[in-house]
Scaffold this motif. Sequence first.
Motif, PDB file in Angstrom:
ATOM      1  N   UNK A   1       0.843  -1.203   0.000  1.00 31.38           N
ATOM      2  CA  UNK A   1       0.000   0.000   0.000  1.00 31.38           C
ATOM      3  C   UNK A   1       0.876   1.251   0.000  1.00 31.38           C
ATOM      4  N   UNK A   2       1.933   1.193   0.865  1.00 31.68           N
ATOM      5  CA  UNK A   2       2.817   2.369   0.963  1.00 31.68           C
ATOM      6  C   UNK A   2       3.470   2.656  -0.391  1.00 31.68           C
ATOM      7  N   UNK A   3       3.946   1.535  -1.039  1.00 28.88           N
ATOM      8  CA  UNK A   3       4.607   1.701  -2.331  1.00 28.88           C
ATOM      9  C   UNK A   3       3.645   2.306  -3.342  1.00 28.88           C
ATOM     10  N   UNK A   4       2.426   1.707  -3.328  1.00 27.76           N
ATOM     11  CA  UNK A   4       1.435   2.186  -4.290  1.00 27.76           C
ATOM     12  C   UNK A   4       1.115   3.660  -4.080  1.00 27.76           C
ATOM     13  N   UNK A   5       0.951   4.031  -2.774  1.00 24.01           N
ATOM     14  CA  UNK A   5       0.575   5.443  -2.529  1.00 24.01           C
ATOM     15  C   UNK A   5       1.731   6.379  -2.910  1.00 24.01           C
ATOM     16  N   UNK A   6       2.972   5.900  -2.670  1.00 22.39           N
ATOM     17  CA  UNK A   6       4.123   6.736  -3.041  1.00 22.39           C
ATOM     18  C   UNK A   6       4.149   6.974  -4.554  1.00 22.39           C
ATOM     19  N   UNK A   7       3.901   5.854  -5.262  1.00 23.96           N
ATOM     20  CA  UNK A   7       3.886   5.941  -6.718  1.00 23.96           C
ATOM     21  C   UNK A   7       2.797   6.915  -7.201  1.00 23.96           C
ATOM     22  N   UNK A   8       1.651   6.740  -6.515  1.00 26.34           N
ATOM     23  CA  UNK A   8       0.516   7.612  -6.866  1.00 26.34           C
ATOM     24  C   UNK A   8       0.878   9.080  -6.645  1.00 26.34           C
ATOM     25  N   UNK A   9       1.530   9.316  -5.489  1.00 28.36           N
ATOM     26  CA  UNK A   9       1.900  10.725  -5.187  1.00 28.36           C
ATOM     27  C   UNK A   9       2.862  11.266  -6.249  1.00 28.36           C
ATOM     28  N   UNK A  10       3.819  10.355  -6.608  1.00 29.13           N
ATOM     29  CA  UNK A  10       4.795  10.777  -7.625  1.00 29.13           C
ATOM     30  C   UNK A  10       4.080  11.164  -8.925  1.00 29.13           C
ATOM     31  N   UNK A  11       3.104  10.237  -9.245  1.00 30.72           N
ATOM     32  CA  UNK A  11       2.362  10.487 -10.478  1.00 30.72           C
ATOM     33  C   UNK A  11       1.626  11.818 -10.391  1.00 30.72           C
ATOM     34  N   UNK A  12       1.016  12.023  -9.219  1.00 22.98           N
ATOM     35  CA  UNK A  12       0.262  13.276  -9.053  1.00 22.98           C
ATOM     36  C   UNK A  12       1.214  14.476  -9.203  1.00 22.98           C
ATOM     37  N   UNK A  13       2.412  14.346  -8.571  1.00 29.69           N
ATOM     38  CA  UNK A  13       3.374  15.451  -8.631  1.00 29.69           C
ATOM     39  C   UNK A  13       3.780  15.713 -10.077  1.00 29.69           C
ATOM     40  N   UNK A  14       3.980  14.598 -10.786  1.00 31.57           N
ATOM     41  CA  UNK A  14       4.369  14.709 -12.192  1.00 31.57           C
ATOM     42  C   UNK A  14       3.300  15.455 -12.986  1.00 31.57           C
ATOM     43  N   UNK A  15       2.080  14.904 -12.708  1.00 31.19           N
ATOM     44  CA  UNK A  15       0.961  15.520 -13.429  1.00 31.19           C
ATOM     45  C   UNK A  15       0.884  17.012 -13.102  1.00 31.19           C
ATOM     46  N   UNK A  16       1.088  17.294 -11.778  1.00 34.95           N
ATOM     47  CA  UNK A  16       1.018  18.699 -11.379  1.00 34.95           C
ATOM     48  C   UNK A  16       2.106  19.505 -12.106  1.00 34.95           C
ATOM     49  N   UNK A  17       3.300  18.928 -12.148  1.00 33.74           N
ATOM     50  CA  UNK A  17       4.419  19.617 -12.796  1.00 33.74           C
ATOM     51  C   UNK A  17       4.106  19.846 -14.271  1.00 33.74           C
ATOM     52  N   UNK A  18       3.641  18.760 -14.908  1.00 32.78           N
ATOM     53  CA  UNK A  18       3.249  18.865 -16.310  1.00 32.78           C
ATOM     54  C   UNK A  18       2.240  19.995 -16.507  1.00 32.78           C
ATOM     55  N   UNK A  19       1.275  19.988 -15.564  1.00 37.80           N
ATOM     56  CA  UNK A  19       0.189  20.959 -15.698  1.00 37.80           C
ATOM     57  C   UNK A  19       0.752  22.383 -15.611  1.00 37.80           C
ATOM     58  N   UNK A  20       1.664  22.625 -14.638  1.00 31.72           N
ATOM     59  CA  UNK A  20       2.161  23.980 -14.480  1.00 31.72           C
ATOM     60  C   UNK A  20       3.046  24.362 -15.676  1.00 31.72           C
ATOM     61  N   UNK A  21       3.759  23.353 -16.163  1.00 30.65           N
ATOM     62  CA  UNK A  21       4.567  23.592 -17.356  1.00 30.65           C
ATOM     63  C   UNK A  21       3.651  23.995 -18.509  1.00 30.65           C
ATOM     64  N   UNK A  22       2.576  23.264 -18.664  1.00 26.94           N
ATOM     65  CA  UNK A  22       1.638  23.549 -19.742  1.00 26.94           C
ATOM     66  C   UNK A  22       1.039  24.938 -19.569  1.00 26.94           C
ATOM     67  N   UNK A  23       0.721  25.275 -18.306  1.00 24.74           N
ATOM     68  CA  UNK A  23       0.168  26.596 -18.045  1.00 24.74           C
ATOM     69  C   UNK A  23       1.155  27.653 -18.506  1.00 24.74           C
ATOM     70  N   UNK A  24       2.458  27.402 -18.141  1.00 26.48           N
ATOM     71  CA  UNK A  24       3.502  28.349 -18.510  1.00 26.48           C
ATOM     72  C   UNK A  24       3.530  28.504 -20.039  1.00 26.48           C
ATOM     73  N   UNK A  25       3.505  27.373 -20.658  1.00 24.84           N
ATOM     74  CA  UNK A  25       3.582  27.321 -22.122  1.00 24.84           C
ATOM     75  C   UNK A  25       2.398  28.107 -22.734  1.00 24.84           C
ATOM     76  N   UNK A  26       1.202  27.768 -22.236  1.00 25.04           N
ATOM     77  CA  UNK A  26      -0.020  28.401 -22.745  1.00 25.04           C
ATOM     78  C   UNK A  26       0.037  29.910 -22.501  1.00 25.04           C
ATOM     79  N   UNK A  27       0.489  30.236 -21.270  1.00 21.34           N
ATOM     80  CA  UNK A  27       0.558  31.642 -20.908  1.00 21.34           C
ATOM     81  C   UNK A  27       1.517  32.385 -21.845  1.00 21.34           C
ATOM     82  N   UNK A  28       2.687  31.739 -22.112  1.00 18.18           N
ATOM     83  CA  UNK A  28       3.667  32.352 -23.008  1.00 18.18           C
ATOM     84  C   UNK A  28       3.057  32.575 -24.376  1.00 18.18           C
TER      85      UNK A  28
END
Lengths: 251, 179
Positions: free
Chosen positions: B123-150
Motif C-alpha cells: 500500500x505504501x509503495x502504491x501510494x508513493x507511486x501515486x503521489x509521484x504520479x500526481x506530482x508529475x501531473x502537477x508539474x506537467x500541468x504547471x509547465x503547460x500553463x507556462x507554455x499556454x501563458x507564453x
Amino acid sequence: MATEAQGEEGGLVLHPMDQFKVEPLFGGDTVAWYTITNVTLWMALAVVAVAALLVLGSSRRAIVPTRMQSVGELAYGFVYKMLEDITGKEGVKYFPYVMTLFMFVVMANFLGLLPMAFTTTSHIAVTAVLALGVFLGVTVLGFVLHGAKFLGLFWITEAPLILRPVLALIELISYFVRPVSHSIRLAGNMMAGHAVIKVFAGFAAIAAVSPLSVVAVTAMYGLEVLVSFIQAYVFTILTCVYLRDALHPSH
Amino acid sequence: MATETQGSAGQAAEAAPTGMPQLDFATYGNQIFWLLITLVAIYFILSRIALPRIAAVLAERKGTISNDIAAAEDLKAKAGEAEEAYNKALADARVEANRIVAETKAEIKADLDVAMQEADAEIAAMSAEGEKKIAEIQANASESVKEVAKETAKDVVAAMGAKAEARTVTAAVNARLKG
C-alpha cells in the motif's frame, strides 16, 4: 357290608369303607399273598409316578430345568435338606431310603385322591410295614453304631438320680409306641378323609342336600390334598427324627 | 357282594362284618408282599438312577452358576478398566486439542502479521507511486500553463501590433506565475 348300609329310608345307601376293599384284579375271591390285586395296581402306579417324576423328568439333565425336572429337584432338595438339618452330615448316607419312603407315601397319597382310586397308604398293613421298617432299622442301626451306649437314650443323665428309673420307663414306653403312632397317624388320616368324602358323596343322592354335599365334597377334597402332602411330610420328618436318635443317642 | 362272600369259604371276606377292610387280616400278606416289592423297586430306581443324576445336575448347575458369577465379575472389572482408559484418552485428547488450537492460532496470527506487513508495504509503495504520479501531473500541468501563458502572451502582444521578444515574455510570465 350289610352293617354299613343304612338304606332303610329314602334309598340312602352309604358304603364309605367299600373303597378300601382289597380285591383281586382278575376275578376270583381269594386274596393270597401273591394275588394281583388293586393293591398291586396302585402301588405299581406309584412306582411309575415316582419314576416319571424323578427319572423321566431329569432325563435331559438340563442346566435350566423343565417344569417336571424342577419339581423333581424340589422334592430332592426338600427331603435332602430335611434329612441334613435334622440328622446332620452323618445321616446323609441314608438319604436314598428316606427319599424312597417320602416318594412312595406322597405318590400313594396323591394317587389315592384320583376318583375311583385305591389308597394304599390308608391301610394299616402298609403303613405298619413302613413304620416297623423304620423302627427296626433305626434300633438296629443304633446298637450297631453305639453298642450298649445306645441305651443311654433311655437313661437321662441330666435328671436327678431318683427320677432316672421312672424316666427310663417312660422313655422306653414312648420308644416302643413310636411305630404304632407313626403308622396309625398316616393310615388314620388317609382313611378318615376318604371315608368322609365318600359319606358326603352318598348324601348327594338326596336332592335337597345335594348342592351342599357337592360343596362339602369339594372342600374336603381341598383339605385332603393338603393332608396328603402334610402326612407324607410328617412321616418323613419323624423318620429323620428317629434316625437322629440312632445316630446321636447321647442327648 | 354278599352273595359272593357266602360262596367263598372263608378267608378274604369273613372279616368284612367289622366294616373296616383295614382290619381284614387275610389281605395283609398280599399287601405286605406287594409293598415290599414296591419299596425295593423305588429304592433301586432312586439309588441307581434318579438320585445320582439329580445330584449331578444340581452340582453342575451350582458350578455353572458360580463360574458365571466369576466370569461376570471379571467382565465387570474389565469394563471398569475400559472406562478408565476411555476417560484418560478423552482427557488426553482434550489437552491435545487445546494445544493444537493454540498452536494453530499462533500460526495463523504469524501468517496474518506477515500478510499485513506485506500489504502495508504494498500500500505504501502504491501510494508513493501515486503521489509521484500526481506530482508529475502537477508539474506537467504547471509547465503547460507556462507554455499556454507564453503563447497567449505572445499572441496578445502580436495582436497589439508589437513584436514581442521571447525572452521578456518568458520572464514576465514566470514573474507572474510565481507572484
